[in-house]
Design an enzyme around this catalytic site. Structure first.
Site, short mmCIF file in Angstrom:
data_model
loop_
_atom_site.label_atom_id
_atom_site.label_comp_id
_atom_site.label_asym_id
_atom_site.label_seq_id
_atom_site.Cartn_x
_atom_site.Cartn_y
_atom_site.Cartn_z
N ASP A 6 -31.81 20.44 -1.47
CA ASP A 6 -31.31 19.91 -2.74
C ASP A 6 -30.06 20.71 -3.07
O ASP A 6 -29.79 21.74 -2.45
CB ASP A 6 -32.38 20.09 -3.84
CG ASP A 6 -31.92 19.61 -5.21
OD1 ASP A 6 -31.18 18.61 -5.28
OD2 ASP A 6 -32.27 20.24 -6.22
N SER A 7 -29.31 20.27 -4.08
CA SER A 7 -28.17 21.06 -4.53
C SER A 7 -28.65 22.42 -5.05
O SER A 7 -27.91 23.38 -5.07
CB SER A 7 -27.44 20.34 -5.65
OG SER A 7 -28.33 20.13 -6.75
N CYS A 69 -33.00 15.23 -3.28
CA CYS A 69 -31.93 15.16 -4.27
C CYS A 69 -31.45 13.71 -4.34
O CYS A 69 -31.03 13.14 -3.32
CB CYS A 69 -30.78 16.06 -3.84
SG CYS A 69 -29.32 15.98 -4.89
N GLU A 147 -31.60 25.42 -13.35
CA GLU A 147 -31.13 26.45 -12.42
C GLU A 147 -31.21 27.83 -13.05
O GLU A 147 -31.50 28.82 -12.39
CB GLU A 147 -29.67 26.17 -12.00
CG GLU A 147 -29.51 24.97 -11.10
CD GLU A 147 -30.14 25.14 -9.72
OE1 GLU A 147 -29.92 26.18 -9.07
OE2 GLU A 147 -30.88 24.22 -9.30
N CYS A 179 -33.59 12.36 -11.17
CA CYS A 179 -32.97 13.60 -10.69
C CYS A 179 -34.12 14.57 -10.49
O CYS A 179 -34.97 14.70 -11.38
CB CYS A 179 -31.98 14.14 -11.72
SG CYS A 179 -31.40 15.82 -11.34
N HIS A 181 -34.39 17.66 -10.60
CA HIS A 181 -34.50 18.78 -11.56
C HIS A 181 -35.31 18.38 -12.80
O HIS A 181 -35.92 19.23 -13.45
CB HIS A 181 -33.11 19.24 -12.03
CG HIS A 181 -32.37 20.09 -11.03
ND1 HIS A 181 -31.77 19.56 -9.92
CD2 HIS A 181 -32.12 21.41 -11.00
CE1 HIS A 181 -31.17 20.53 -9.24
NE2 HIS A 181 -31.37 21.67 -9.87
N1 DGL Z 1 -31.55 17.43 -8.03
C1 DGL Z 1 -30.34 16.68 -7.91
C2 DGL Z 1 -30.64 15.18 -8.03
O1 DGL Z 1 -31.77 14.80 -7.78
C3 DGL Z 1 -29.35 17.39 -8.67
C4 DGL Z 1 -28.14 16.92 -9.13
C5 DGL Z 1 -26.94 17.81 -9.15
O2 DGL Z 1 -26.85 18.78 -8.40
O3 DGL Z 1 -26.07 17.44 -9.93
O4 DGL Z 1 -29.80 14.37 -8.31
#
Ligand code: DGL
Length: 259
Positions: A6-7, A69, A147, A179, A181
């Site tokens: 993921d990011s 993600c 985060e 998302c 997160h």
């Molecule tokens: N967890 C990511 C998603 O599902 C994060 C988004 C991001 O880094 O902007 O979209």
């Protein structure tokens, strides 16, 4: 080995579900924190990161790859599938079940602006939400708060309230969390919605999909069963602290700046 990325830390909401569904499998989780958030980045940049990270995870023994993600799936999964032959599982907002279950004919999808504006979401809406009003709302600042480990601070509560409170007057009965997160903010979302609105987190469906693919492809379980965590940030200490908070265990974290 199952590899996920993921990011940042949001994909841990998917990691929890995959670990619960497949407890005997080793899982390597990579958080691209040096490039987080992906939301404001260009498609080209997200694809470049996806290919670099995939190559690295394959070099580490990945036999199945989970893009935990929505933003990266939206931007890069086609390019990944063109380049790599291992099974790749992506994630997308649960618009289909939310629209199918809606009694009021109105639902909301919460995701990054990138995901909300994507063709992928438009295709999901066209295919599965005909006749249903779908309100698209970005969670401004939500990724950053997760985060930072601020899951219940006043600032996070205010950012969640800004998005969710106005939805309460919209007669919606389902919210798709688009998302990875956002499930970590579910307690704050629930403070506003109570039980009146059903929240859809696709993590368990993703875990089932991983399980199915492993069986279908006869994917090999390489290595001993263990969990490995990697961040592209220079300092791995932050992520180590967050792991305890987000998944209840302080695993060691390695730093691997993939530049
Ligand atoms: N967890 C990511 C998603 O599902 C994060 C988004 C991001 O880094 O902007 O979209």
């Amino acid at each position: 080995m199952i590899a996920m990325y993921d990011s940042g830390l949001g994909g841990l909401s998917v990691w929890r579900a995959v670990r619960a569904a497949l407890p005997a499998w080793p899982i390597t989780y990579l958080a691209d924190q040096a490039y987080c958030p992906y939301g404001p980045r260009s498609r080209e940049e997200i694809i470049e990161r996806a290919l670099k990270i995939s190559r690295y995870l394959i070099s580490q023994g990945a036999t199945i790859l989970v893009v935990a993600c929505n933003t990266a799936t939206t931007a890069a999964i086609t390019a990944m599938r063109e380049e790599f032959s291992l099974p790749i599982v992506g994630i997308e907002p649960a618009i289909k079940p939310a629209a199918a279950m809606s009694q009021t004919g109105r639902i909301a999808v919460l995701a990054t602006e990138y995901t909300l504006a994507s063709e992928r979401v438009q295709t999901l809406l066209d295919a599965h939400a005909e006749g249903v009003d779908v309100l698209r709302r970005p969670g401004h600042g939500w990724v950053e708060q997760v985060e930072a480990g601020e899951l219940s601070s006043e600032r996070t509560r205010a950012l969640v309230r800004q998005v969710v409170e106005p939805l309460m007057g919209e007669n919606i009965d389902h919210i798709a969390l688009g998302c990875t997160h956002y499930p970590f903010l579910e307690p704050l979302i629930r403070e506003i919605t109570g039980d009146a609105i059903r929240l859809y987190d696709p993590a368990e469906a993703i875990a089932r999909r991983v399980d199915d693919l492993i069986r279908q492809h006869g994917v090999d379980c390489q290595g001993d069963s263990y969990y490995r965590f990697i961040t592209t940030a220079d300092d791995a200490g932050d992520m180590a602290q967050r792991l305890l908070q987000l998944i209840g265990h302080p695993y060691p974290v390695e730093s691997q700046p993939l530049n």
